[in-house]
Scaffold this active site. Structure first.
Site, PDB file in Angstrom:
ATOM      1  N   ASP A  15      26.255 -34.195  25.034  1.00 58.62           N
ATOM      2  CA  ASP A  15      27.306 -35.154  25.396  1.00 58.62           C
ATOM      3  C   ASP A  15      26.684 -36.537  25.210  1.00 58.62           C
ATOM      4  O   ASP A  15      25.856 -36.982  26.000  1.00 58.62           O
ATOM      5  CB  ASP A  15      27.736 -34.921  26.854  1.00 58.62           C
ATOM      6  CG  ASP A  15      28.845 -35.882  27.299  1.00 58.62           C
ATOM      7  OD1 ASP A  15      28.987 -36.955  26.682  1.00 58.62           O
ATOM      8  OD2 ASP A  15      29.545 -35.564  28.282  1.00 58.62           O
ATOM      9  N   ARG A  51      50.653 -29.612  15.908  1.00 53.67           N
ATOM     10  CA  ARG A  51      49.568 -29.181  16.812  1.00 53.67           C
ATOM     11  C   ARG A  51      48.368 -28.730  15.989  1.00 53.67           C
ATOM     12  O   ARG A  51      47.235 -29.031  16.297  1.00 53.67           O
ATOM     13  CB  ARG A  51      50.033 -28.048  17.749  1.00 53.67           C
ATOM     14  CG  ARG A  51      48.866 -27.487  18.538  1.00 53.67           C
ATOM     15  CD  ARG A  51      49.170 -26.588  19.732  1.00 53.67           C
ATOM     16  NE  ARG A  51      50.424 -25.904  19.699  1.00 53.67           N
ATOM     17  CZ  ARG A  51      50.693 -24.825  18.941  1.00 53.67           C
ATOM     18  NH1 ARG A  51      49.748 -24.312  18.162  1.00 53.67           N
ATOM     19  NH2 ARG A  51      51.877 -24.268  18.955  1.00 53.67           N
ATOM     20  N   TYR A  93      27.639 -35.063  34.221  1.00 55.03           N
ATOM     21  CA  TYR A  93      28.904 -35.745  34.529  1.00 55.03           C
ATOM     22  C   TYR A  93      29.692 -34.901  35.548  1.00 55.03           C
ATOM     23  O   TYR A  93      29.828 -33.678  35.365  1.00 55.03           O
ATOM     24  CB  TYR A  93      29.700 -35.932  33.230  1.00 55.03           C
ATOM     25  CG  TYR A  93      31.083 -36.499  33.447  1.00 55.03           C
ATOM     26  CD1 TYR A  93      31.252 -37.827  33.811  1.00 55.03           C
ATOM     27  CD2 TYR A  93      32.216 -35.700  33.295  1.00 55.03           C
ATOM     28  CE1 TYR A  93      32.519 -38.344  34.029  1.00 55.03           C
ATOM     29  CE2 TYR A  93      33.484 -36.213  33.507  1.00 55.03           C
ATOM     30  CZ  TYR A  93      33.625 -37.536  33.878  1.00 55.03           C
ATOM     31  OH  TYR A  93      34.877 -38.043  34.091  1.00 55.03           O
ATOM     32  N   LYS A  98      35.483 -43.921  26.302  1.00 56.35           N
ATOM     33  CA  LYS A  98      34.486 -44.926  26.668  1.00 56.35           C
ATOM     34  C   LYS A  98      34.178 -45.828  25.474  1.00 56.35           C
ATOM     35  O   LYS A  98      35.052 -46.553  25.035  1.00 56.35           O
ATOM     36  CB  LYS A  98      33.247 -44.208  27.230  1.00 56.35           C
ATOM     37  CG  LYS A  98      33.570 -43.048  28.189  1.00 56.35           C
ATOM     38  CD  LYS A  98      34.169 -43.500  29.505  1.00 56.35           C
ATOM     39  CE  LYS A  98      34.711 -42.368  30.359  1.00 56.35           C
ATOM     40  NZ  LYS A  98      33.835 -41.233  30.619  1.00 56.35           N
TER      41      LYS A  98
END
Ligand code: PLP
Length: 395
Positions: free
Chosen positions: A169, A45, A97, A194
């Site tokens: 972003d 992790r 978004y 994306k």
């Protein structure tokens, strides 16, 4: 700007075996020689060599000092917001978004973080909205789905004099087209789902920081909160990144051809594409990015949901789906899909009209994509019984 040579040669060759493809270290833990004595890894992790390789690559691509990979774009955004505390304020782009809007308003407002939404396409609006509590400016440029462009360099100067962080972003642009840190931003986030992944085969998010001190806080949150990217998805994302420049170049060429064709189509009302000279901030897009990307939105002269639904269900190469940035072209109807949760009046005021259609232009041949859209226009014209549309046709 980043280029393909820089990218391909910052992907490390495995130091242990010489493997040219970064190995997938599918392990949860690492054997130690003595307590605390290890080879730089103790628990997966906290760190995993495959993820470390990915983070090193994206940090270089975005010209940051550190990067952290998360299990989704929203997990990446969430980590940035966790830099704040109760009483802090965010100024955010109004055409944000939808998932970020939901996170800000439905999760963080209840912890006492205030968010002010402004039209950031005019930097003066950002300056006027600053208060002594503003700690973060949140931009998306270009935005989804109306492709608004904000001036990163001008807003970075406002952030600096106001002592707050600027986070961009940059999902729609990717580092192949735009590098916000070079323009003065402090943090860049990506939905790597994306363009960076590029093949519609994974969900991932990235945070890249200019300053190491901020980057270390993000690394702390990545480990403390645990929304890490898995070794396999890290490898898949590296694999996608290898062709980023090639793909994005062709997405831009194809989208440019489709946008030019749509711009003169008699059934199209508004068209949103930063590469068109008619775009409100075409000059800023030209100044801050190397190309205009693969996303186009347009509305129909017959501005009804029915006309848009007829259109998006008539294309054969443009597949009806949410998401964007993959090799196959996608089409969507924001009012009924990505923006359904936004009240109709607010949605319309932000340019997401009832007939707005968004295209993610893929890597098929541009002429085939144009022919596909043309037959969809013909189909809705033939099917349409309303006088509005038929009178347009005979006009
Ligand atoms: C898709 C998207 C996100 C969210 O990313 P996920 O990977 O779906 O969590 C954030 N910002 C923008 C601009 C996006 O398009």
């Amino acid at each position: 700007m980043s280029n393909a040579t820089d990218l391909l040669h910052c992907i490390p060759v495995d130091p242990l075996t010489g493997a040219i493809s970064v190995p997938i270290y599918q392990t949860s833990t690492f054997v130690q020689e003595a307590p605390g004595v290890n080879k730089g890894y103790d628990y997966a992790r906290s760190n995993n060599p495959t993820r470390t390789a990915l983070e090193g690559i994206i940090a270089k691509l975005e010209k940051g000092s550190t990067a952290a990979a998360f299990s989704s774009g929203l997990a990446a955004i969430d980590a940035v917001i966790k830099l704040l505390k109760t009483g802090d304020e965010i100024i955010a782009v109004d055409d944000i978004y939808g998932g970020a809007f939901r996170l800000f308003t439905q999760v963080y407002e209840k912890f006492g973080i205030k968010i002010t939404y402004v039209d950031t396409t005019d930097a003066a609006n950002v300056f006027n909205a600053i208060t002594p509590n503003t700690k973060l400016i949140w931009l998306e440029t270009p935005t989804n789905p109306t492709l608004k462009i904000s001036d990163i360099e001008a807003i970075a100067k406002i952030a600096k004099v106001s002592n707050c962080l600027l986070c961009v972003d940059s999902t729609f642009a990717s580092p192949a087209l735009q590098q916000p840190i070079n323009l003065g931003a402090d943090i860049v986030v990506h939905s790597a789902t994306k363009y960076l992944g590029g093949h519609s085969d994974l969900i991932a998010g990235l945070v890249i920081c200019k300053d190491r001190a901020v980057g270390e806080k993000i690394k702390f949150l990545q480990n403390a909160c645990g929304a890490i990217l898995s070794p396999f998805d890290s490898w898949l994302l590296i694999r996608g990144l290898e062709t980023l420049h090639l793909r994005v170049k062709q997405h831009c060429i194809n989208a440019g051809e489709v946008a030019n064709w749509l711009a003169t189509h008699p059934l199209v009302d508004k068209i949103y594409y930063p590469g068109l000279a008619t775009h409100h901030n075409h000059d800023i897009a030209t100044k801050q990015s190397k190309g205009f990307g693969g996303i186009i939105s347009f509305s129909l002269k017959e501005d009804t949901e029915a006309a848009a639904i007829a259109f998006v269900t008539s294309t054969k190469y443009f597949l009806l789906a949410e998401s964007l940035g993959g090799i196959k072209s996608l089409i969507s109807h924001p009012a009924n899909m990505t923006h359904k949760s936004i009240p109709a009046a607010i949605r319309r005021a932000n340019g997401v009209s009832d007939s707005l259609i968004r295209l993610s232009v893929g890597l098929e041949e541009a002429e085939d994509l144009i022919a596909d859209l043309e037959q969809a226009f013909e189909k809705i014209t033939a099917n349409n019984s309303t006088t509005a549309l038929s009178s347009l046709q005979t006009a």
